[in-house]
Design an enzyme around this catalytic site. Structure first.
Site, short mmCIF file in Angstrom:
data_model
loop_
_atom_site.label_atom_id
_atom_site.label_comp_id
_atom_site.label_asym_id
_atom_site.label_seq_id
_atom_site.Cartn_x
_atom_site.Cartn_y
_atom_site.Cartn_z
N LYS A 144 -0.31 0.66 8.27
CA LYS A 144 -1.27 0.64 9.38
C LYS A 144 -1.63 -0.84 9.58
O LYS A 144 -2.80 -1.23 9.52
CB LYS A 144 -2.48 1.50 9.00
CG LYS A 144 -3.47 1.72 10.10
CD LYS A 144 -3.05 2.77 11.10
CE LYS A 144 -4.09 2.90 12.20
NZ LYS A 144 -3.62 3.66 13.36
N TYR A 191 -5.23 3.29 -4.93
CA TYR A 191 -5.06 3.96 -6.22
C TYR A 191 -5.31 3.02 -7.40
O TYR A 191 -5.18 3.44 -8.55
CB TYR A 191 -3.64 4.51 -6.34
CG TYR A 191 -3.46 5.86 -5.70
CD1 TYR A 191 -3.47 5.98 -4.33
CD2 TYR A 191 -3.27 6.99 -6.47
CE1 TYR A 191 -3.30 7.21 -3.73
CE2 TYR A 191 -3.10 8.23 -5.87
CZ TYR A 191 -3.11 8.33 -4.51
OH TYR A 191 -2.94 9.56 -3.91
N ASP A 248 0.17 6.68 11.51
CA ASP A 248 -0.28 7.79 12.38
C ASP A 248 0.88 8.26 13.26
O ASP A 248 1.20 9.45 13.35
CB ASP A 248 -1.52 7.41 13.20
CG ASP A 248 -1.44 6.01 13.78
OD1 ASP A 248 -0.53 5.24 13.41
OD2 ASP A 248 -2.29 5.68 14.63
N ASP A 263 1.53 9.01 -0.60
CA ASP A 263 1.03 10.26 -1.16
C ASP A 263 0.91 11.31 -0.07
O ASP A 263 1.39 12.44 -0.20
CB ASP A 263 -0.36 10.00 -1.78
CG ASP A 263 -0.98 11.25 -2.35
OD1 ASP A 263 -0.29 11.93 -3.13
OD2 ASP A 263 -2.13 11.56 -2.01
#
Ligand code: NAD
Length: 358
Positions: free
Chosen positions: A188, A125, A222, A246
């Site tokens: 991640k 972002y 995930d 988000d």
């Protein structure tokens, strides 16, 4: 009772109708608020030459507290998100999104009580992006030595120690103040070893300071998505970098029955801006249709923040009671979206006001 000076950005799309209802409901709580109404977004570009005029930032910097309706962001082309710009300009580094089940809301899940704490200023972002074929994109592609196709567009993902540290400190402080049990950091990091790896390193460092008080654990994003839809009761406060935060915020909103009831707050060192998770739902603009609850619950957070705890609890109880009765609620809280007994934004607000006066 002294009055609180609060900046109000009504927003666009369905924002103005929601904001008008919210102002009336807040008035009925008895809390004295002097609103400083300032406009931002697509609708003011012609007037001010920018979607984020300087007087909006000046008002929020002065009042330190703002309530905001949703603002539309053009997709692909046009100006960058005003919502993101506000968070960056005012350095509102932690986005707080409590997701709580209310009785009467139809959802596949019950008794959800999660709090998403999303980093708000960096990650993908940051707005550092280069078009395909641009000098910068080609230079970066050169550094990557064959790992990137030559016609790629490039987005930069900065994750800093500074950004991660203040976010994790906010998450743990929030957990302590709100008597929560656990903080789960999510990234991640198995793939992005430097950026997401740094986020985990900092999270562990902060977690050590809270050992014995607040539990700490880590998940990969995930796996976390799957776990949240299988066993959400295992989780409590969830702290994440910006983009994962988000996406997971919408997932959590889905767990509690939709965007119509998901509130949020953007917190900085001494400025706080309260807004719903949802956007401007432009297809319903001017129809007096959408649910004001998400912005109202954001106001519940705001009242607590400005030291009006009793009014905050009273307002939340009034909202919960109207939702539990299921009569004077908007289409999204009915069993079928075309249920003719659904009321409008304004009427749901009026039902909440009646509860406040009972
Ligand atoms: P959205 O949240 O505006 O709407 C998606 C759908 O969710 C709507 O069509 C509607 O079915 C439902 N919904 C949303 N709010 C609701 C409410 N209060 N009551 C009942 N149902 C509701 O998402 P979008 O369509 O992806 O985005 C529209 C615009 O809003 C875009 O320009 C986007 O960039 C912007 N946006 C702004 C913010 C913000 O102001 N912070 C946040 C997200 C999206």
């Amino acid at each position: 009772m002294s009055s609180h000076s609060i900046s109000l950005i009504p927003g666009d799309g369905t924002g103005p109708e929601i904001s008008a209802t919210v102002q009336k409901v807040l008035e009925a709580t008895g809390v004295k608020i002097a609103w400083d109404v300032v406009e931002a977004g697509a609708d003011v570009v012609e007037k001010y030459g920018t979607p984020l005029p300087e007087n909006v930032l000046a008002s929020i910097r002065k009042n330190k507290i703002a309530l905001k309706g949703p603002l539309t962001t053009p997709i692909g082309t046009g100006f960058r998100s005003v919502n993101v710009a506000l968070r960056k300009e005012l350095d509102l580094y932690a986005c707080l999104r409590p997701c709580k089940s209310y009785v009467g809301v139809r959802s596949r899940f019950k008794n959800i009580d999660l709090v998403v704490v999303r980093e708000n200023t960096e990650d993908l972002y940051a707005g550092v992006e280069y078009a395909p074929g641009s000098k910068e994109a080609l230079e970066i592609i050169g550094w990557a030595k064959g790992k990137i196709f030559p016609d790629a567009a490039i987005s930069i993902k900065p994750i800093s120690r500074t950004g991660s540290l203040r976010l994790m400190e906010y998450a743990f402080d929030y957990a302590v103040k709100n008597k929560r049990r656990k903080v789960t950091a999510v990234t991640k990091a198995n793939i992005m070893k430097f950026t997401d790896g740094l986020f985990f390193d900092v999270a562990r460092e902060v977690a050590k300071r809270y050992e014995g008080k607040i539990e700490y654990e880590e998940r990969l994003i995930d796996n976390m998505c799957m776990q949240l839809v299988q066993k959400p009761e295992l989780y409590d406060v969830i702290a994440l970098p910006n983009l994962y935060g988000d996406i997971l915020s919408d997932l959590c909103a889905g767990l509690i029955g939709g965007l119509g009831i998901a509130p949020g707050a953007n917190m900085g060192k001494d400025i706080a801006l309260f807004e719903a998770v949802h956007g401007s739902a432009p297809k319903y603009k001017g129809l007096n249709k959408v649910n004001p609850t998400a912005v109202l619950l954001s106001s519940v957070l705001m009242l607590e923040h400005i030291g009006e705890g009793a009014a905050s609890r009273k307002l939340e109880a009034a909202i919960a009671s109207v939702i539990a009765e299921g009569k004077d609620v908007t289409y999204d809280l009915k069993s079928r979206p075309d249920d003719p007994s659904a009321v409008g934004t304004k009427e749901m607000g009026e039902a909440i006001i009646r509860k406040l006066r009972e």
